[in-house]
Motif scaffolding. Structure first.
Motif, PDB file in Angstrom:
ATOM      1  N   THR A 264      12.844-103.351-112.961  1.00  0.00           N
ATOM      2  CA  THR A 264      13.989-103.191-112.077  1.00  0.00           C
ATOM      3  C   THR A 264      13.845-104.192-110.926  1.00  0.00           C
TER       4      THR A 264
ATOM      5  N   SER B  22      13.680-103.586-107.711  1.00  0.00           N
ATOM      6  CA  SER B  22      12.648-103.118-106.776  1.00  0.00           C
ATOM      7  C   SER B  22      11.252-103.352-107.333  1.00  0.00           C
ATOM      8  N   GLU B  23      11.062-103.102-108.623  1.00  0.00           N
ATOM      9  CA  GLU B  23       9.758-103.332-109.245  1.00  0.00           C
ATOM     10  C   GLU B  23       9.393-104.810-109.209  1.00  0.00           C
TER      11      GLU B  23
ATOM     12  N   THR C 173       8.549 -92.990-102.529  1.00  0.00           N
ATOM     13  CA  THR C 173       9.311 -93.902-103.387  1.00  0.00           C
ATOM     14  C   THR C 173       8.411 -95.014-103.896  1.00  0.00           C
TER      15      THR C 173
ATOM     16  N   HIS D 160       7.534 -96.129-107.849  1.00  0.00           N
ATOM     17  CA  HIS D 160       7.653 -97.489-108.383  1.00  0.00           C
ATOM     18  C   HIS D 160       6.311 -97.994-108.907  1.00  0.00           C
TER      19      HIS D 160
ATOM     20  N   ASN E  45       5.442 -96.461-112.241  1.00  0.00           N
ATOM     21  CA  ASN E  45       6.221 -97.076-113.320  1.00  0.00           C
ATOM     22  C   ASN E  45       5.689 -98.461-113.659  1.00  0.00           C
TER      23      ASN E  45
END
Length: 230
Positions: free
Chosen positions: A158, A160-161, A195, A199, A202
């Protein structure tokens, strides 16, 4: 489109807010500092793509901040001032600044200067690929790869990742606090520290699936590091 992180060093809140708004509209992420010492701390921790640096700020003026940045990095710096004597010093850019703007300014002009300086610095050979074997991050293509020896496997990340990987791989053995990761990678969200944990979990799973275990290790009482020092 994520065009990079801009550190705005400005002690007048209204001016900082205006610059943040115009830069965000252009696709930049921003972080602000109202003093020289905080500017240096943000620069060290967040590795911004460019610094907008007001000359007259408390606790180390802009010239001292610029000098200290230049001792450690080649980060592009645009100086901001309103005084004629500062303009005389900056006109030759002898201090290591890449450009300067004069108050009062048009925010659109500042954004144009930011874009121009970044284009010049990247064209001059600033690396747009980050590596920490066997991981490679292509900042222009916005893709992270794992080198499997005979091929490069792209990872499905993603936004953000991807930001977290690109941020942490610059200093792979450094222990980053959760707040630092939030400020650098998720500044537009009202995100909580947990949060970051989600992340990172993941990311750890995706890299393990790609055959690269052991990344994104927890550092007790601090946060996370990309890799363990060897």
């Amino acid at each position: 489109m994520d065009k990079g992180l801009i550190l705005i060093v400005e002690d007048e809140p209204r001016i900082a807010e205006i610059l943040e708004a115009y830069l965000a509209r252009e696709g930049f992420r921003t972080v602000t500092a109202a003093s020289g010492d905080l500017a240096l701390s943000h620069h060290a921790m967040l590795s911004p793509d460019l610094v907008l640096l007001d000359v007259h700020i408390p606790r180390l003026d802009g010239f001292e901040v610029l000098a200290r940045i230049r001792q450690e990095a080649n980060t592009p710096v645009i100086m901001v001032t309103a005084l004629a004597e500062d303009i005389d010093r900056l006109s030759g850019l002898r201090l290591g600044a890449d450009d300067y703007v004069v108050k009062p300014f048009n925010p659109q002009e500042v954004v144009a200067r930011v874009n121009a300086v970044l284009r010049r610095s990247r064209a001059a050979g600033a690396s747009r690929t980050l590596r920490f074997a066997p991981v490679e991050v292509d900042l222009d293509a916005h893709v992270a790869f794992v080198d499997a020896g005979t091929s490069r496997q792209p990872l499905a990340l993603t936004l953000s990742e991807f930001r977290i990987v690109a941020y942490m791989i610059r200093r792979p053995t450094h222990a980053f606090g959760r707040a630092d990761i939030l400020d650098a990678c998720l500044p537009e969200n009202d995100a909580l520290a947990k949060t970051v944990d989600t992340h990172v979990a993941n990311l750890r799973r995706k890299f393990e699936t790609a055959g690269v275990p052991g990344l994104f290790q927890a550092v007790r009482g601090v946060g996370y590091r990309f890799a363990v020092p060897k």
